[in-house]
Structure formats: structure tokens, C-alpha cells
Design a protein around this motif. Structure first.
Motif, PDB file in Angstrom:
ATOM      1  N   PRO A  77       0.523  -1.301   0.037  1.00 27.86           N
ATOM      2  CA  PRO A  77       0.010  -0.150   0.080  1.00 27.86           C
ATOM      3  C   PRO A  77       0.915   1.401   0.048  1.00 27.86           C
ATOM      4  CG  PRO A  77      -0.902  -1.529   1.662  1.00 27.86           C
ATOM      5  CD  PRO A  77       0.510  -1.944   1.199  1.00 27.86           C
ATOM      6  N   LEU A  78       1.991   1.226   0.439  1.00 26.56           N
ATOM      7  CA  LEU A  78       2.854   2.448   0.502  1.00 26.56           C
ATOM      8  C   LEU A  78       3.805   2.702  -0.733  1.00 26.56           C
ATOM      9  CD1 LEU A  78       4.463   1.810   4.170  1.00 26.56           C
ATOM     10  CD2 LEU A  78       2.387   3.328   3.265  1.00 26.56           C
ATOM     11  N   LYS A  79       3.833   1.518  -1.535  1.00 27.68           N
ATOM     12  CA  LYS A  79       4.849   1.402  -2.859  1.00 27.68           C
ATOM     13  C   LYS A  79       3.826   0.838  -3.896  1.00 27.68           C
ATOM     14  CE  LYS A  79       8.749   2.943  -0.753  1.00 27.68           C
ATOM     15  NZ  LYS A  79       9.529   4.210  -1.345  1.00 27.68           N
ATOM     16  N   PRO A  80       2.620   1.421  -4.236  1.00 27.56           N
ATOM     17  CA  PRO A  80       1.932   0.756  -5.179  1.00 27.56           C
ATOM     18  C   PRO A  80       2.561   0.769  -6.569  1.00 27.56           C
ATOM     19  CG  PRO A  80       1.110   3.008  -4.523  1.00 27.56           C
ATOM     20  CD  PRO A  80       2.046   2.628  -3.803  1.00 27.56           C
ATOM     21  N   ASP A  81       3.102   1.676  -6.815  1.00 29.78           N
ATOM     22  CA  ASP A  81       3.917   1.494  -8.153  1.00 29.78           C
ATOM     23  C   ASP A  81       4.929   0.570  -8.315  1.00 29.78           C
ATOM     24  OD1 ASP A  81       2.433   3.666  -9.047  1.00 29.78           O
ATOM     25  OD2 ASP A  81       3.639   5.285  -8.421  1.00 29.78           O
ATOM     26  N   LEU A  82       5.831   0.584  -7.077  1.00 27.34           N
ATOM     27  CA  LEU A  82       6.760  -0.645  -7.216  1.00 27.34           C
ATOM     28  C   LEU A  82       6.115  -2.036  -7.064  1.00 27.34           C
ATOM     29  CD1 LEU A  82       9.431   1.181  -5.085  1.00 27.34           C
ATOM     30  CD2 LEU A  82       9.436   0.969  -7.673  1.00 27.34           C
ATOM     31  N   ALA A  83       5.143  -1.931  -6.297  1.00 29.77           N
ATOM     32  CA  ALA A  83       4.314  -3.358  -5.963  1.00 29.77           C
ATOM     33  C   ALA A  83       3.892  -3.877  -7.471  1.00 29.77           C
ATOM     34  CB  ALA A  83       3.290  -3.315  -4.922  1.00 29.77           C
ATOM     35  N   LEU A  84       3.550  -3.157  -8.292  1.00 30.54           N
ATOM     36  CA  LEU A  84       3.216  -3.850  -9.578  1.00 30.54           C
ATOM     37  C   LEU A  84       4.306  -4.619 -10.352  1.00 30.54           C
ATOM     38  CD1 LEU A  84       0.958  -0.948 -11.125  1.00 30.54           C
ATOM     39  CD2 LEU A  84       0.126  -2.965 -10.032  1.00 30.54           C
ATOM     40  N   LEU A  85       5.388  -3.995 -10.099  1.00 31.35           N
ATOM     41  CA  LEU A  85       6.465  -5.026 -10.322  1.00 31.35           C
ATOM     42  C   LEU A  85       6.638  -6.198  -9.943  1.00 31.35           C
ATOM     43  CD1 LEU A  85       9.085  -1.970 -10.356  1.00 31.35           C
ATOM     44  CD2 LEU A  85       7.783  -2.584 -12.355  1.00 31.35           C
ATOM     45  N   ALA A  86       6.262  -6.491  -8.760  1.00 31.04           N
ATOM     46  CA  ALA A  86       6.106  -7.917  -8.032  1.00 31.04           C
ATOM     47  C   ALA A  86       5.304  -8.780  -8.546  1.00 31.04           C
ATOM     48  CB  ALA A  86       6.253  -7.741  -6.691  1.00 31.04           C
ATOM     49  N   ILE A  87       3.964  -8.140  -9.397  1.00 28.60           N
ATOM     50  CA  ILE A  87       3.066  -9.022  -9.898  1.00 28.60           C
ATOM     51  C   ILE A  87       3.354 -10.147 -10.765  1.00 28.60           C
ATOM     52  CG2 ILE A  87       0.935  -8.902 -11.206  1.00 28.60           C
ATOM     53  CD1 ILE A  87       0.401  -7.826  -8.467  1.00 28.60           C
ATOM     54  N   ASN A  88       4.619  -9.517 -11.849  1.00 29.46           N
ATOM     55  CA  ASN A  88       4.881 -10.546 -12.568  1.00 29.46           C
ATOM     56  C   ASN A  88       5.341 -11.813 -12.041  1.00 29.46           C
ATOM     57  OD1 ASN A  88       4.267  -8.918 -14.867  1.00 29.46           O
ATOM     58  ND2 ASN A  88       6.092  -8.050 -15.011  1.00 29.46           N
ATOM     59  N   THR A  89       6.320 -11.558 -10.863  1.00 25.68           N
ATOM     60  CA  THR A  89       7.003 -12.591 -10.121  1.00 25.68           C
ATOM     61  C   THR A  89       5.894 -13.413  -9.579  1.00 25.68           C
ATOM     62  OG1 THR A  89       8.741 -11.303  -9.831  1.00 25.68           O
ATOM     63  CG2 THR A  89       8.534 -13.113  -8.431  1.00 25.68           C
ATOM     64  N   LEU A  90       4.744 -12.945  -8.893  1.00 24.56           N
ATOM     65  CA  LEU A  90       3.596 -13.585  -8.215  1.00 24.56           C
ATOM     66  C   LEU A  90       2.774 -14.383  -9.433  1.00 24.56           C
ATOM     67  CD1 LEU A  90       2.570 -10.779  -5.779  1.00 24.56           C
ATOM     68  CD2 LEU A  90       3.613 -12.994  -5.220  1.00 24.56           C
ATOM     69  N   CYS A  91       2.683 -13.855 -10.477  1.00 25.02           N
ATOM     70  CA  CYS A  91       1.912 -14.515 -11.520  1.00 25.02           C
ATOM     71  C   CYS A  91       2.536 -15.810 -11.917  1.00 25.02           C
ATOM     72  CB  CYS A  91       1.484 -13.497 -12.641  1.00 25.02           C
ATOM     73  SG  CYS A  91       0.230 -12.292 -11.944  1.00 25.02           S
ATOM     74  N   LYS A  92       3.860 -15.673 -12.109  1.00 22.04           N
ATOM     75  CA  LYS A  92       4.823 -16.520 -12.595  1.00 22.04           C
ATOM     76  C   LYS A  92       4.944 -17.830 -11.662  1.00 22.04           C
ATOM     77  CE  LYS A  92       9.660 -17.865 -14.028  1.00 22.04           C
ATOM     78  NZ  LYS A  92      10.657 -17.292 -13.903  1.00 22.04           N
TER      79      LYS A  92
END
Length: 739
Positions: A77-92
Motif C-alpha cells: 500500500p505504501l509503494k503501489p507503483d513498485l508493487a506492480l513490478l512484483a506482480i509478474n513474479t507472483l503470476c509466474k
């Protein structure tokens, strides 16, 4: 609170996470990540290493993944823009061959509380619902509820709901329970999950494969299903029979409630079920878990409403131990009072007598009040014990004993002589205002039987200037004037001094006004004083408000296994009202708030007197204050919603009627004096939804009937019928008491 020098710590950890030598050593790399998590949990702001932690998620080490995912869920919630970068890793990772990794990634993705994440999680959740691994399906089902809760304003996805309903037949029992919870959350605005016949029978057949938590959950959801035939009903009860012997108290209580609800038309079945759960409840009352013990005691008290002698043979199970907390001791004392009979009264009184000298003042006083409650049935034994307690000359004991005596002589006039013989000398050990008021009342009402009554009151008059409680002064005025009527020679001088002080020197306006009132009353003559002040010295008929017949099980079955037995109906209704949120459980307990006060009349017995005839209880707000002006204005603006005539013989006693109405939270706005022709009374009440009820009672002198007219601020036929049922019950009770 962040530590001093936090910037240096973040820089050091960031440098370590970027060090290729550390990254090459798996254990050293994991230790650095653990240091990040440790500082994060201690309150240090570690958002500065977010990118480095995202890179650390690209590993086959599950432990390291868990640590990194915990970090990302915390700071997303504090770093929403950077957190989106982790979505790819999670989806993988959601497509990883290892089901533990898939479930961990899906759970972490659903826990990212940030905008825009729903479009990334929708497909992984749908894939997770169809996953071969049960662990992934469990996570995916709960993820549906998380996403709906995160985007509660969006429409309910019909396809997703259908998918969850189909998963109720999943082979994994935890998936089934999770589906029920998710459907309840997603469909809460539509009434929650629907339990029809196929679903109900499927859940009943799967119950044995569920763990204790799942069984308790399913039993709660099954309350929504109503069998269509008597044969089906008993088939269901036979399936539930084994759960009454479960080792889990939660499952036993849940199964008991389901039995009571389903068998509402078969009282003998309900009684049999309550007999069978006696053992598990007694075991829970002796549990080492204080919370479990307290809840079990609350449910025992509820059962005693319908089966007063249900636990009488096991009364020793409710004796208090020295190591038990205060709140459990109080509950056990209340239960003991309800278990007293001819066979165990001596043992129970001896046990309570020991509690009266407990080091805890509150517990000792509660034990004395309990003896006073038992004294209504076993007067001689209890008065003897209370008299012996006065000999201890302990202030807190003497104060409560005198209060108990006051209530006792009012309800049980046969013990007046014994009480009057025990009172002399106890005034020296009373410093509490409540104790003083009780003693002064006894001296004023029964002073002709107490030799030193005028002299004790004279001591109070001499110290009246130092008395800080106005209520004590007003009680002293009334008591001395009453005693003056029976012993004028001994009280005339003292009464004159007290009136002079109250009128000329007293600063409290209530005390001064009462002094002026009594002075002017005396000017009218002794006969007028006697007519006004010489009210009855006791009223045993008030006991009828408490000694109601046994309540049917259906009157409280819906409250079983809820917070109502713990908080009480009045308090729970108040708590629920002020929460301002919907009840998150699958069932809203029916509750009717009633709040009164007293010592000899216990809270549970008052609720018994306030119970409505059926299980659908009306919820009237306690302490609803309506002014006469507002009542008149509202009364004139409304039409009569219901009018009925009830039989009535003789005159109305306003004080008795007003007290009975107060018990059920109906406010008396105005009423005529005794003997008025015609006699009228205006009443008001309000339920929890804000609906206002206004009523007029009219008694014509030539008719032996009372006309009742009720007006309602909102047209609700069902609530109006229930309100009138309450009013009719009170009037019928008062009429029977009078006759």
C-alpha cells in the motif's frame, strides 16, 4: 517506534542485499532478509529496500519466498507503483509446479491491498479454483472473498458465485468450509449463502470428515435450513446425534442449538437434548480455560430458565475455588442461587457464608446479596446467617447486609421482627451512602419496633452538615418524619432541627425543596401527613414480577451459542446497535433489551419476567426518555393504530403499574392519581429501529374494563402486535397481583 539511526540500518541492509557474494550464499542471503523482516516488525521503516526485496523473490527457496512475500504485502500500500513490478513474479509463481509455491503466491497476491490489483488476480484465482492441489483451492476460495472485500462496491460476479457453489462438493473438507465463508462474505447484501435441501444433506454427510472448527462452522450455517417433513427432521437429528458427544465444546453447543431450533415443535426432544449435554457443559465449567468456563456458565444459566432443577444434583461443581478470577466466581454464585432446593440449601448457604469473608470486597458483597436472594424462599436460615455477619463488624459487610435487610423486609414481611432485632449497633460500621440510606429507611419505616431508632437518627442529624450525599439527607428527612408519626415525643425536637437546617442552611435544592414540602405538609395537620406518608411497609406482591413460570426453550433457543448469554440481552442489544455494522455471522440473534437494577431480583430473573410470549422478541430501547411536550405533539399528529379492551376489576395502583412497565422498558409519561374518575395513563416506548409506540390507558368508573389505544410512528403490523402483547402481559400481571 523507529530506532535512532534507521537510515544507516537501511543503507547497510540495502548494500548487503545487492552484494553478489551474499546472494551467492543462500544462507547468508536468507539471514539478511530475516534481518529486514525483524526490523520491519519492530517498527523500522524498511520501505527503502523494496526493489531489492522484490528481486529476492526470484528463488526456489520456499522459506525465502515466504519472507519476501510477507514484506511485499506489508509495504505494497505504501509503494503501489513498485508493487506492480512484483506482480509478474507472483503470476509466474502461480504456475509453478510446486503446489506450495502456487498457493503461497496466490495468497500473497490476494493480500496486496492496493488499487488495480484485481485485474491481475482474477485469472490466477479462477485457475486456482480448478487446481488439482487442495491447498491451492483453499487459498483461491478465500482469495475470492478478499478481492470482493477489497472492491466491495463492484457487482457480484455470477459466474464466480456459481463456481463457489459447485466447490461445495469438493473432496477436500476445508475447501467446503472456506466456500461457505467466502459465499457468506460475497453475498452478505443478498442475505448470505443459501442452504437448500441438497446442500444441507451434503454438508450433513460430510460433517464427520471436517475438523472441529469446520464442524462448528457448518452447524451454524445449517440453522438456515428448515426440513420439509417430520421424517426428514428426525433423519437430520439422527445424523447430528453423534456430535452431542464431541470432545469440542464449540461443536457440542452448536449441535445443541441446531437440535433446539429444529425440534421447536417437540419440547420433549429439546428436554432430552439438554439432559444429554449436561455432562459436556459441566466439563466445560471446570475447564482450565477461563474464557471457556465463563461462556459455559452463561449457557448453564440460560438453560436453568427452562429447567430450574437441571443441574441441582451437581451443585458442588459450581463451588468457587480460590484461584478462579472474579468474573467466574460471580457467575458461579448466580448459578448456585438458582440451584437451591430443600436438599442442598444448607450446604449452599454454608458455602456462600464462607465467600462473605473473602478478601475481595466485591465478591464478598455479591455473596451476601446472593444469600439475600435465597432468603425469599428460605427466610429463617438466611436471616440467621446475615445476622451473624453483622457481628463481624466489617464496614463493607455491614453495609451490604443492611441493604439486603431493607429489600428483604419489603418483599418478605414475615422476617421484619428478626431484622429489627439485628439492627441495633450496626450504625457504627456504616460509612457508605447506600448503606446509610438502607439503615435510615429501616429506622423510619419500622422504627416503632427498634428501641433506639430515634437516637440513631438523631446522631445522623447532628452530623448532617458533614454529610456529602444529598440522597442520604432526603432519606433522613422522610424517615424522621415517618418515625415522628409513631414516636412523636422522641422525634419532635430532632425533626425541628433537621427541617430548620434543610430550609435555612442546605445548599442542595432537592434537599431544601423536600424540607419545605414536609414543613408545609405538617402545617396541614397530622392526618394529612399520615395520608401521604403512611404507605405500605412491604409489598410481597412485587415478587410476582420475578416468580414467573418456567420459560419455554423456544424463547431463548435462538440466543444459544451467541453472545447474548454472555452480555445479556440488554447489553448485547446496545452493543449491536452502536456497532453500526452488519452482523458478520450467518445468523443474527434475536435479542430484547431490558435493563433494571436491584440486588434481590437478579438480572437473569428480570429477563425472565421481561420475556415475551414467543421467540420473536421485541427489542425496546432501555432508558428511552420522552418529554411530555414531545409526547403530546406526537400523539396529536398520529392516528390510532390499534385499540382493544381488557377486563379490569377495582382501582389501579399507579406505583405498581409504573414499576411493572419500567421492567419491560415502557416509559410512563403521565398517569392519574389513585381513585381518579376516569383514570388515565399515557405511555411511550421505542424499539431498536427507531419506531415509536405511544399508548393511552383509560379506565371508566362504570365499566369493569380498561381501554388501550396504541399509536405508532411507522406502520409495522408485526412490531405493533408484539408491543401490544407486551403491554397486555404487564397489565394482566398487575391485574392478577391486585386481585
Amino acid at each position: 517506534m523507529p530506532y535512532l539511526g534507521s537510515e544507516d540500518v537501511v543503507k547497510e541492509l540495502k548494500k548487503a542485499l545487492c552484494n553478489p557474494h551474499i546472494q551467492a550464499d543462500r544462507l547468508r542471503y536468507r539471514n539478511v532478509i530475516q534481518r529486514v523482516i525483524r526490523h520491519m516488525t519492530q517498527g523500522l521503516d524498511m520501505s527503502g529496500v523494496f526493489m531489492e526485496m522484490v528481486k529476492a523473490s526470484a528463488t526456489v527457496d520456499i522459506v525465502q519466498k515466504k519472507l519476501v512475500y510477507l514484506y511485499m504485502c506489508t509495504y505494497a500500500p505504501l509503494k503501489p507503483d513498485l508493487a506492480l513490478l512484483a506482480i509478474n513474479t507472483l503470476c509466474k509463481d502461480c504456475s509453478d509446479p510446486n503446489p506450495m509455491v502456487r498457493g503461497l503466491a496466490l495468497r500473497s497476491m490476494c493480500s496486496l491491498r492496493m488499487p488495480g490489483v484485481q485485474e491481475y488476480t482474477q485469472q490466477p484465482i479462477l485457475n486456482g479454483l480448478r487446481d488439482k492441489a487442495s491447498y491451492v483451492r483453499r487459498v483461491a476460495v478465500l482469495g475470492c472473498a478478499k478481492m470482493h472485500n477489497l472492491h466491495g462496491d463492484s457487482e457480484v460476479d455470477g459466474a464466480l458465485v456459481h463456481e463457489l457453489y459447485s466447490l461445495l462438493r469438493d473432496q477436500d473438507p476445508i475447501v467446503v468450509v472456506n466456500c461457505l465463508r467466502s459465499l457468506e462474505e460475497i453475498l452478505k447484501h443478498e442475505g448470505g449463502v443459501v442452504i437448500n435441501k441438497p446442500i444441507a444433506h451434503h454438508l450433513l454427510n460430510r460433517m464427520s470428515k471436517l475438523d472441529q472448527w469446520g464442524q462448528a462452522e457448518v452447524l451454524t450455517f445449517l440453522l438456515r435450513y428448515q426440513p420439509r417433513s417430520e421424517e426428514e427432521l428426525f433423519d437430520i437429528l439422527n445424523l447430528l446425534d453423534s456430535f452431542l458427544k464431541s470432545s469440542s465444546p464449540g461443536v457440542v453447543i452448536g449441535a445443541t442449538k441446531l437440535f433446539l431450533i429444529l425440534a421447536k415443535k417437540f419440547p420433549h426432544v429439546q428436554t432430552d437434548v439438554l439432559m444429554r449435554v449436561k455432562g459436556p457443559l459441566l466439563a466445560a465449567c471446570s475447564s482450565e480455560s477461563r474464557e471457556l468456563c465463563f461462556v459455559a456458565l452463561c449457557h448453564v444459566r440460560q438453560i436453568l430458565h427452562s429447567l430450574p432443577g437441571h443441574f441441582s444434583s451437581h451443585y458442588k461443581k459450581f463451588f468457587c475455588s480460590y484461584w478462579e478470577p472474579h468474573y467466574i466466581k460471580l457467575q458461579k454464585v448466580e448459578v448456585l442461587c438458582e440451584l437451591v432446593n430443600d436438599e442442598n440449601v444448607q450446604q449452599v448457604l454454608e458455602e456462600l457464608r464462607g465467600y462473605c469473608t473473602d478478601v475481595s470486597v466485591d465478591f464478598a458483597q455479591a455473596a451476601i446479596f446472593a444469600i439475600g436472594g435465597i432468603a425469599r424462599t428460605y427466610t429463617d436460615q438466611c436471616v440467621q446467617i446475615l445476622t451473624e455477619l453483622l457481628g463481624l463488624q466489617q464496614e463493607h459487610i455491614t453495609t451490604v447486609v443492611v441493604q439486603t435487610f431493607r429489600d428483604l423486609v419489603w418483599l418478605c414481611p414475615q422476617c421484619t421482627e428478626a431484622v429489627c432485632q439485628a439492627l441495633p449497633g450496626c450504625e457504627e460500621n456504616i460509612q457508605d451512602s447506600e448503606g446509610k440510606q438502607a439503615l435510615i429507611w429501616l429506622l423510619g419505616v419500622h422504627g416503632e419496633k427498634i428501641p433506639n431508632a430515634p437516637y440513631v437518627l438523631e446522631d445522623f442529624v447532628e452530623n448532617v452538615k458533614s454529610e456529602t450525599f444529598p440522597a442520604v439527607k432526603m432519606e433522613l428527612l422522610t424517615a424522621l418524619l415517618r418515625l415522628f408519626l409513631s414516636r412523636p415525643a422522641e422525634c419532635q425536637d430532632v425533626l425541628g432541627r433537621l427541617l430548620h437546617y434543610c430550609i435555612e442552611e442546605e445548599k442542595d435544592m432537592a434537599v431544601r425543596d423536600r424540607g419545605l414540602f414536609y414543613y408545609r405538609l405538617l402545617l396541614l395537620g397530622i392526618d394529612e401527613v399520615k395520608r401521604i406518608l403512611c404507605s405500605p411497609k412491604s409489598d410481597p406482591s412485587l415478587g410476582l414480577l420475578e416468580d414467573q413460570p418456567e420459560r419455554p426453550v423456544n424463547s431463548w433457543a435462538s440466543d444459544f451459542n451467541t453472545l447474548v448469554p454472555v452480555y445479556g440481552r440488554a447489553r448485547w442489544a446496545t452493543i449491536f446497535k452502536h456497532q453500526g455494522t452488519e452482523h458478520c455471522g450467518p445468523e443474527l440473534p434475536h435479542s430484547a433489551p431490558f435493563a433494571t437494577s436491584g440486588h434481590l431480583i437478579s438480572e437473569e430473573n428480570k429477563e425472565r419476567a421481561q420475556e415475551l410470549p414467543d421467540s420473536e422478541a421485541l427489542m425496546l430501547i432501555p432508558n428511552c426518555q420522552l418529554t411530555a411536550e414531545y409526547f403530546e405533539k406526537t400523539w396529536l399528529s398520529l392516528e390510532v393504530a390499534h385499540q382493544q379492551v381488557l377486563p379490569w376489576q377495582g382501582e389501579v395502583h399507579p406505583s405498581t403499574l409504573q414499576m411493572a412497565l419500567q421492567v419491560v422498558n415502557i416509559q410512563t409519561i403521565a398517569l392519574s392519581r389513585v381513585g381518579a374518575r376516569p383514570w388515565k395513563a399515557y405511555l411511550g416506548a421505542q424499539d431498536a429501529s427507531g419506531c415509536l409506540f405511544l399508548a393511552e390507558l383509560l379506565l371508566e368508573p362504570e365499566n369493569s374494563e380498561m381501554q388501550i389505544s396504541v399509536k405508532q410512528s411507522e406502520k409495522r403490523t408485526e412490531t405493533l402486535t408484539r408491543f401490544f402483547s407486551v403491554l397486555e402481559t404487564v397489565i394482566g400481571t398487575v391485574g392478577d397481583m391486585k386481585s
